[in-house]
Design an enzyme around this catalytic site. Structure first.
Site, mmCIF file in Angstrom:
data_model
loop_
_atom_site.group_PDB
_atom_site.id
_atom_site.type_symbol
_atom_site.label_atom_id
_atom_site.label_comp_id
_atom_site.label_asym_id
_atom_site.label_seq_id
_atom_site.Cartn_x
_atom_site.Cartn_y
_atom_site.Cartn_z
ATOM 1 N N CYS A 186 50.593 -37.968 -99.922
ATOM 2 C CA CYS A 186 50.743 -36.583 -99.450
ATOM 3 C C CYS A 186 50.887 -35.575 -100.585
ATOM 4 C CB CYS A 186 51.943 -36.470 -98.510
ATOM 5 S SG CYS A 186 51.801 -37.518 -97.036
ATOM 6 N N HIS A 213 53.811 -28.982 -97.856
ATOM 7 C CA HIS A 213 53.189 -30.106 -97.170
ATOM 8 C C HIS A 213 53.648 -30.085 -95.719
ATOM 9 C CE1 HIS A 213 51.881 -33.979 -95.958
ATOM 10 N NE2 HIS A 213 53.062 -34.562 -96.053
ATOM 11 N N ASN A 239 50.483 -34.195 -89.603
ATOM 12 C CA ASN A 239 50.506 -34.511 -91.027
ATOM 13 C C ASN A 239 49.126 -35.014 -91.448
ATOM 14 O OD1 ASN A 239 50.894 -35.531 -93.603
ATOM 15 N ND2 ASN A 239 52.793 -36.605 -93.114
#
Length: 318
Positions: A114, A245, A275
């Site tokens: 990520c 994020h 996500n």
């Protein structure tokens, strides 16, 4: 002195939208449970015949168009991904082929989960600052649906597919002020896909210890703010937009509280995208730029935590 500046951005999400209600038929969950704990209401899922390089190409074309450049003028391509098309060649090389770039531009992948986009952005920034490259295409692209266990409600409700892109150009004026990259492999068991080429297992899916990830992410994101701002002349009050994020609304909210900012100063896409791993920050950036919230001259703070653990940040003047 050479600086790297964002001159274009783009994003791509697969056509298929999976709302929370669809997950109620797969695992013991509910729309209310998912929204309350994550802030997610839907995610996008790639077609069976879609690839990461195809998603990356769609995002790249939008960034190239916004920048008003020819693809052939790009001399560096970096793709941040944990879900490459192939073991090799790299997804960056496959993207280069799709874009028809035949000028010998360097192309390679970065794997920091990520945090991948921040890692890739930092690498491209160093190349441009050194004078080695003039224009870079930096992509975050992940097809998480391919590595999800759709019977595991702790993970399958969180992730989606997508790609985001930026074009960096050389500038005499500061664009990317500072980037920071960190990692600590001692936390590797808390967020991982416990299978690979040299160590194949029967469990090639995302596995996560959610509480440990949450605690670490909140602490790391709080600490990295002042670490990034140090020696730049900027303070927290100088940040116009937080572009984090997009993993979980609770993590973002905790970070915003520690920053002393308002949620109105955050570019949020987690509700619509879930996500999307390395794609989440460039997708959020693209959203904020195209809807007019992020304007020329705004100061942006980007931050991410990913499996590894990896974490990083970027302070940018758009």
């Amino acid at each position: 002195m050479n600086y790297a500046r964002v001159i274009g951005c783009g994003g791509y999400l697969p056509e298929r939208v999976m709302p929370n209600s669809e997950l109620e038929d797969l695992v013991d969950t509910s729309d209310d449970w998912i929204r309350t704990r994550t802030g997610i209401r839907q995610r996008h899922i790639a077609r069976e015949d879609e690839t990461t390089s195809e998603m990356a190409c769609n995002a790249a074309l939008g960034a190239i168009d916004m920048a008003g450049i020819e693809a052939g003028s790009i001399d560096l391509i970096i793709v941040a991904t944990s879900t490459p098309d192939l073991i090799y060649p790299s997804t960056a090389c496959l993207l280069q082929k799709r874009l028809g770039i035949r000028n010998g531009a360097a192309a390679f992948d970065v794997q920091a989960v990520c945090s991948g986009f921040i890692y890739a952005l930092s690498i491209a920034d160093q190349f441009i600052r050194s004078g080695t490259m003039r224009r870079a295409l930096v992509i975050g692209a992940d097809m998480n649906s391919r590595i999800l266990d759709w019977t595991d409600r702790t993970t399958c409700v969180l992730f989606g597919d997508g790609a985001g892109a930026v074009i960096l150009g050389r500038s005499d004026e500061p664009g990317i002020y500072k980037t920071l990259l960190h990692a600590d492999g001692s936390y590797s068991e808390h967020l991982q896909v416990p299978s690979g080429v040299s160590n194949p297992t029967a469990d090639p899916y995302i596995r996560m210890h959610g509480n440990e990830v949450f605690r670490f992410a909140v602490q790391a994101m709080d600490e990295i703010v002042d670490e990034t701002l140090a020696d730049t002349g900027f303070t927290r009050k100088d940040i116009n937009w937080l572009v984090p994020h997009q993993a979980n609304l609770r993590i973002i909210s905790a970070t915003v509280k520690k920053l002393g900012m308002s949620m109105d100063d955050v570019i949020l896409t987690v509700a619509e995208h879930g996500n999307t791993s390395a794609a989440s920050i460039p997708l959020a950036l693209n959203t904020g730029v195209r809807d007019g919230r992020i304007r020329q001259g705004d100061t942006l703070f980007m931050e991410a935590v990913g499996g590894g653990f990896t974490w990083g940040s970027a302070l940018i003047r758009y």
